[in-house]
Write a protein that holds these residues in place. Sequence first.
Motif, mmCIF file in Angstrom:
data_model
loop_
_atom_site.group_PDB
_atom_site.id
_atom_site.type_symbol
_atom_site.label_atom_id
_atom_site.label_comp_id
_atom_site.label_asym_id
_atom_site.label_seq_id
_atom_site.Cartn_x
_atom_site.Cartn_y
_atom_site.Cartn_z
ATOM 1 N N PRO A 162 0.832 -1.218 0.000
ATOM 2 C CA PRO A 162 0.000 0.000 0.000
ATOM 3 C C PRO A 162 0.857 1.255 0.000
ATOM 4 C CG PRO A 162 0.076 -0.950 2.199
ATOM 5 C CD PRO A 162 0.809 -1.918 1.303
ATOM 6 N N ILE A 163 0.331 2.312 -0.592
ATOM 7 C CA ILE A 163 1.001 3.615 -0.622
ATOM 8 C C ILE A 163 0.283 4.541 0.354
ATOM 9 C CG2 ILE A 163 1.617 5.603 -2.047
ATOM 10 C CD1 ILE A 163 1.790 3.743 -4.435
ATOM 11 N N ARG A 164 1.037 5.214 1.208
ATOM 12 C CA ARG A 164 0.468 6.088 2.233
ATOM 13 C C ARG A 164 0.962 7.522 2.024
ATOM 14 N NH1 ARG A 164 -1.853 2.374 5.418
ATOM 15 N NH2 ARG A 164 -0.805 0.346 5.710
ATOM 16 N N LEU A 165 0.220 8.468 2.579
ATOM 17 C CA LEU A 165 0.553 9.892 2.473
ATOM 18 C C LEU A 165 0.663 10.460 3.882
ATOM 19 C CD1 LEU A 165 0.954 12.437 0.705
ATOM 20 C CD2 LEU A 165 -1.527 12.746 0.757
ATOM 21 N N TYR A 166 1.740 11.226 4.129
ATOM 22 C CA TYR A 166 1.980 11.794 5.449
ATOM 23 C C TYR A 166 2.178 13.303 5.357
ATOM 24 C CZ TYR A 166 2.678 7.070 7.240
ATOM 25 O OH TYR A 166 2.502 5.755 7.591
ATOM 26 N N LYS B 177 4.317 17.454 2.818
ATOM 27 C CA LYS B 177 3.695 16.162 2.552
ATOM 28 C C LYS B 177 4.637 15.255 1.757
ATOM 29 C CE LYS B 177 -1.063 17.910 2.584
ATOM 30 N NZ LYS B 177 -2.340 18.035 1.846
ATOM 31 N N TYR B 178 4.436 13.968 1.914
ATOM 32 C CA TYR B 178 5.257 13.016 1.164
ATOM 33 C C TYR B 178 4.563 11.654 1.134
ATOM 34 C CZ TYR B 178 6.727 11.860 5.937
ATOM 35 O OH TYR B 178 6.749 11.530 7.270
ATOM 36 N N PHE B 179 4.777 10.928 0.019
ATOM 37 C CA PHE B 179 4.236 9.583 -0.146
ATOM 38 C C PHE B 179 5.238 8.555 0.384
ATOM 39 C CE2 PHE B 179 1.795 11.862 -3.375
ATOM 40 C CZ PHE B 179 0.523 11.357 -3.165
#
Length: 495
Positions: free
Chosen positions: A55-59, A318-320
């Motif tokens: 999975p790809i998450r965003l922070y 922000k970053y993936f």
Amino acid sequence: MGLFEKIFRRGTEGTDIEVAFGLKQISNITREQALEIPAVSAAVNFIAGTIASLPIRLYNSNDKVQKAAEITEDNRLYLLNEESGDTLNPTEIKRAVIRDMLLDGTGYMHIERSGNEVSALRYVRDSAVSVEKNSDAIYKTLRMLVDGRVYNPWDFVILSRNSVDGGKGVSILAENPTLLTSSYMLLQLEKAMSRRGGNKKGFLRTEHRVDELAMKDIREAWRRLYSNNGDGMMILQNGLDFKESSSTAVEMQLNQNKVTNAEQIAMLFGLSPDVLSGRAADDRTYINSIRTAVLPVVSAFEMALNRALLLEKEKHSKYFVIDTSELLKADILTRYQAYQIGLAANFLQPDEIRFKENLAPLGLDFIKLGLNDVLYDPKTRQIYTPNTDSHAKIDDAGLQNGGEGDIIAEKRYNDKHDEKGRFARKDGGSATGTGSLKMSRAEIKKVSSEISTNYSRYAGKKNCVHYSLWRNEYYQYRFINNGFADYDFIKKVKS
């Protein structure tokens, strides 16, 4: 000349093996040919399939509190993990992009936008994209052409391998053509040799001379014997005898070379041969292969996503992230031992561990502290001892009591006895009391410590003078030296 040099000696018509078995000559191996090699296909599928399933998450990072908060409600996450807007689902797109990056040098995802919002992510085959670039070696500019339409680089998520311009990368096939071509030719040689069927190899011998007509019939019968659609039978006449031949050194070395090539191909991709073959791959071997083969591609993919999918105002916060935590999980014993260390050192809590193991939380919202620990706050310079519920403060004069219920972490003083238990002198003071001389216990401790530190100056002397800074003012202290750490202060004068 070595054996393989003789076998693969290339002339004007090709190598000896190519000529003997009618193999097609190749100079540069293609993507389709490379995927026919089992080691290449297995390595590409391992890397691409592993990453595509993550999975790809965003922070969103917060520099003030040095904490990153996960963002769960964002349309870009939905496109990357659930529904891409293309005929391929997100997993298939990610797998295809990574395969293109490894085999062609570059993988592309077209970004469809509606204003500043990303509305779809569509896979584009590398062979369909042409890149035009300027001739300036420093200020490089690119434009992409797909089916006659012109696009900008920021219209794509570009995942490239060893690129020098940002538009096109260099594939593993282009960097290692000799090894891959040799491996492919060995497969073709094996295929050509298998066409003879399962008949034993050998030769015919006779003690009589055979005329040309009989030789022609023998050749035809021999051809039918070793053809795939033959009847597998041959009648030997006129004293002909079949002599079986064992495997030649050439054939045995070809098999050995095929195994060696497979191991070298695995190394090209950063993988252990044991991981691809499944022979003896333990957890350590698997995790090492993840670190050397998968994580570099993950890092490049994250960088490509951050560059293409984030707005300029978002790039500072922000970053993936591609979640690789499941890949790096060790066996259950190793994990639990690591959790035990985290609990003992108090940087992990029970519910945090249960979350990592996909278990329901217990609601244990507390931090465990041992009574044997002494806590120090460097900002306030306060020391707290849980075992005795006491505070102390450190200042320039050493440890001082902090208030009611607190303690002083130094030797006790009184105005009747010195530190050895002797009565203090009436006309002066001692290192633990000064009589009429106005010196606080903190001042006594500080000056006495300075004298003891430099005791070589006063050793053997009875009446001594010492200069010291107290409360931002310099003073002259006269004292009687009774021995090391035993001083009677008799006079204090501002200097």
